[in-house]
Write a protein that holds these residues in place. Sequence first.
Motif, PDB file in Angstrom:
ATOM      1  N   GLU A  59     -13.317   7.105   8.039  1.00  0.00           N
ATOM      2  CA  GLU A  59     -14.455   6.227   8.361  1.00  0.00           C
ATOM      3  C   GLU A  59     -13.993   4.879   8.920  1.00  0.00           C
ATOM      4  O   GLU A  59     -14.818   4.054   9.315  1.00  0.00           O
ATOM      5  CB  GLU A  59     -15.320   5.996   7.111  1.00  0.00           C
ATOM      6  N   GLY A  60     -12.686   4.642   8.908  1.00  0.00           N
ATOM      7  CA  GLY A  60     -12.154   3.416   9.482  1.00  0.00           C
ATOM      8  C   GLY A  60     -12.083   2.241   8.538  1.00  0.00           C
ATOM      9  O   GLY A  60     -11.895   1.096   8.977  1.00  0.00           O
ATOM     10  N   TYR A  61     -12.219   2.503   7.237  1.00  0.00           N
ATOM     11  CA  TYR A  61     -12.228   1.402   6.265  1.00  0.00           C
ATOM     12  C   TYR A  61     -10.943   1.303   5.449  1.00  0.00           C
ATOM     13  O   TYR A  61     -10.906   0.609   4.435  1.00  0.00           O
ATOM     14  CB  TYR A  61     -13.411   1.560   5.307  1.00  0.00           C
ATOM     15  N   ALA A  62      -9.885   1.976   5.874  1.00  0.00           N
ATOM     16  CA  ALA A  62      -8.606   1.893   5.167  1.00  0.00           C
ATOM     17  C   ALA A  62      -7.476   2.098   6.158  1.00  0.00           C
ATOM     18  O   ALA A  62      -7.670   2.672   7.234  1.00  0.00           O
ATOM     19  CB  ALA A  62      -8.542   2.930   4.051  1.00  0.00           C
ATOM     20  N   TYR A  63      -6.302   1.613   5.808  1.00  0.00           N
ATOM     21  CA  TYR A  63      -5.145   1.724   6.690  1.00  0.00           C
ATOM     22  C   TYR A  63      -3.889   1.948   5.852  1.00  0.00           C
ATOM     23  O   TYR A  63      -3.824   1.571   4.681  1.00  0.00           O
ATOM     24  CB  TYR A  63      -4.988   0.458   7.540  1.00  0.00           C
ATOM     25  N   GLU A  64      -2.900   2.586   6.476  1.00  0.00           N
ATOM     26  CA  GLU A  64      -1.626   2.880   5.807  1.00  0.00           C
ATOM     27  C   GLU A  64      -0.565   1.881   6.262  1.00  0.00           C
ATOM     28  O   GLU A  64      -0.503   1.493   7.436  1.00  0.00           O
ATOM     29  CB  GLU A  64      -1.190   4.302   6.141  1.00  0.00           C
ATOM     30  N   LYS A  65       0.255   1.442   5.294  1.00  0.00           N
ATOM     31  CA  LYS A  65       1.342   0.519   5.608  1.00  0.00           C
ATOM     32  C   LYS A  65       2.530   0.842   4.702  1.00  0.00           C
ATOM     33  O   LYS A  65       2.434   0.748   3.471  1.00  0.00           O
ATOM     34  CB  LYS A  65       0.888  -0.926   5.369  1.00  0.00           C
ATOM     35  N   ASN A  66       3.613   1.272   5.299  1.00  0.00           N
ATOM     36  CA  ASN A  66       4.849   1.564   4.563  1.00  0.00           C
ATOM     37  C   ASN A  66       4.641   2.551   3.417  1.00  0.00           C
ATOM     38  O   ASN A  66       5.230   2.410   2.345  1.00  0.00           O
ATOM     39  CB  ASN A  66       5.466   0.269   4.016  1.00  0.00           C
ATOM     40  N   GLY A  67       3.766   3.531   3.612  1.00  0.00           N
ATOM     41  CA  GLY A  67       3.547   4.563   2.603  1.00  0.00           C
ATOM     42  C   GLY A  67       2.447   4.250   1.610  1.00  0.00           C
ATOM     43  O   GLY A  67       2.083   5.103   0.793  1.00  0.00           O
ATOM     44  N   SER A  68       1.920   3.034   1.653  1.00  0.00           N
ATOM     45  CA  SER A  68       0.785   2.667   0.808  1.00  0.00           C
ATOM     46  C   SER A  68      -0.480   2.609   1.658  1.00  0.00           C
ATOM     47  O   SER A  68      -0.413   2.382   2.875  1.00  0.00           O
ATOM     48  CB  SER A  68       1.012   1.306   0.139  1.00  0.00           C
ATOM     49  N   VAL A  69      -1.628   2.817   1.026  1.00  0.00           N
ATOM     50  CA  VAL A  69      -2.906   2.781   1.739  1.00  0.00           C
ATOM     51  C   VAL A  69      -3.783   1.708   1.108  1.00  0.00           C
ATOM     52  O   VAL A  69      -3.925   1.658  -0.124  1.00  0.00           O
ATOM     53  CB  VAL A  69      -3.631   4.146   1.690  1.00  0.00           C
TER      54      VAL A  69
END
Length: 494
Positions: free
Chosen positions: A148-158
Motif C-alpha cells: 500500500e506504500g506505507y512502509a519501506y525496507e532499510k538494511n533488512g529492517s522494515v
Amino acid sequence: MKRYEKQQLYIHNSLTKSKELFTPIHEGAIGLYVCGPTVYSNVHMGNCRTFLSFDLVYRYLTHLGYKVRYVRNITDAGHLENDGESGEDPILKKARIEQLEPMEVVQKYTVDFHTIMAKFNALPPSIEPTATGHIFEQIRIVEKIMAEGYAYEKNGSVYFDVMKFNEDNAYGKLSGRQLEDMVTNTRELAAQSEKKNPQDFALWKKAEPQHIMRWPSPWSDGFPGWHLECTAMSTKYLGDQFDIHGGGMDLKFPHHECEIAQAEASTKKSPVNYWMHTNMLTLNGKKMAKSTGNNILPSELFTGDNDILSKAFSPAVAKFFMYQAHYGSILDFSNDALLASEKGFNRLMDAFRSIESLDTSEESSMNIAQWKQSCYDAMNDDFNSPILIAQLFEGATFINSVKHGSGSITVEDLKLLKQTMSDFIFDVLGLVDVASENNGSGEKLEGAIDLLIQLRNDARANKDFATSDKIRDSLLEVGIQLKDGKDGTTYSLN
C-alpha cells in the motif's frame, strides 16, 4: 429474552473521548481484545488492575447474555525497551541474567501470570495467543502495508512511514497528539539513521548477531515489531473490525496508536469501535517502581511478606479494593485503605451469608426490583464498579434491618434479593467468600467457630470468664468478631 435486550450499556470510548451507547457489530456477539503481559518478570499489581478491570468487563458482558470472544495475548518476543523501538529485549536480558533459554523465561513468567490471575479468580480468556506463534501472520501484514506504500525496507529492517500515512489518514487521533508537535519534540533514538523520519516505527527488525530469538522473513532474519503483534493476533481471531480493545493507559501511545495505523494501512478499515483504557495504580501516593522500592508483588500482598503493609490481605479483598475505584481513575494502594476495604468486604459477605436466616412477611419495606435495576444501572454506566458496590452495601444494610426486626421482606422478594446479590458479588465482580477461600473449606471454618462459641458459652455458664474472654479476644485477633445478642452468639469476619 437476553438480559442485554433490557439494558443499555454506555462505554467511555478513548477514541472519541466521550461516553457512548454500546452497539456491537454483530447482535448478541462481542469481540474483545486486551493487550496481555510481556512475560519477563513477575506480574505486578498495576498489571493486575488492568487485567482485573477487563475481567469485570468480560464477566458483565457474559452476564448480560452476550457471546464474548475474549482474546488476550502473551508478548513473548519483540517488545524492546523504549516503547518497543530500541534497546534490549527484556526477555533476552532476563535469560542472560538467570542463565536460561529465552523460552524458559517465557514459560516461567507465563505460569506466574496464570497463577496470580487464578488466585484473583479471574476468568481465562477465550483465546490466549502468543507473538511467537503468529510470525507468519505478522509477515503477511508487513507485506500488505508495503504494497500500500506505507512502509519501506532499510538494511533488512522494515519501518512504517508515518508521514506518508498521515497524508491520507490521521495519525495520532487516539492519543490526541499532533504529528507536527511530535516532529518538533522528537528525541534521538537508536537506529534513527535507518528511518526516513524519527516518528517511523519498526514493523520488522533485523536481528543483530547476538540476538537469539529470530525468524526468517523476505527482508532478513529478525523479529517483528511489538506494535505489529497485537494487530496480527487481534484481527486474526476477531476480524478486521471488532468491538472493544482494552489495555492500560500507558499503552495508548505509541502502542495502540500504531495498532490503528497498521490496521488502517493494511485493511483501509478502522479496526476497533470502542477503545478502553485503565488508569494507573500508585502505592502510598507514589508511582510503583521496583527501582525505588515503592513496589509490591501480588504474592507479597497475599502472604504479608513485605515491609509496606501491616498484614496479609487475601486476593478477594485486594480485588474488592480495586473495584471500589472506577477503572478509569487513579487508585492508591495503602495499608489503611486495604484495612478499610477488608472490613467492608467482610461486612458484605456477612450480610450475604445472613440471607438464608431472614424471616419473611406479607410485605417488603424496600423495593427490591428497583434496587436490582440500580445495580444494573451502575454497571451500564461504563462498568461503574464503585457505584455497584455502593448499591450492594444498600442491600447489605437492608438485610441487616430485616435481620434485626426493623425491616421486612416477602418470600418472592427474598428470592430476588438473594439471586441479585449472588449474581453481582460472585458472577459479575468475581469475588470469593474468604470463609470458603481458606483452604476451600468454609464449612469446616464455620464448624470450628461454632465449636469455640459453644466452649465459650460453657465457660460463661460456669462463670469461667477468663476462658470466655480469652476465646473472644483470640478470635478477634485473627479477624473473627463474636456478637452476643438476644438470639445467641453470631460472628463476622473482619
